[in-house]
Design a protein around this motif. Sequence first.
Motif: not given
Length: 127
Positions: A33-41, A43-51, A91-92
């Motif tokens: 499973t592949m995922g995209w996450f993001r982290q803004a300054p 802030k905690e790393r957060e889930f964006v999308a997965a496949i 932005t992240a």
Amino acid sequence: QVQLVESGGGLVQVGGSLRLSCAASGRTFFSSTMGWFRQAPGKEREFVAAINWSGRSTYYADSVKGRFTISRDNANYTVYLQMNSLKPEDTAVYYCAARAEYTNVVVNTEPGRYDAWGQGTQVTVSS
């Protein structure tokens, strides 16, 4: 273990689009499973999308649903994140991640459940 390298980040205006790419190496990519996450300054790393491994199951965070699309090209060991209608809050630093599993339904959205990570790519949306 799969190794991941992200690219495609940059500076874009509000309402613009970007496509992120994640190049993978290692045969476990096909069963991950592949995922995209993001982290803004600050802030905690957060889930964006997965496949899932086949590409037939996807899952999105509510904040990006309808604007972002995740896809994968198994023949070329690549995962994409198409981002449209970008907002300043997008932005992240965006990270690609892999979880070794065969699943027909994406269920894992917690960063701690992913085994491998890329180095990240910066996305900045200016207003």
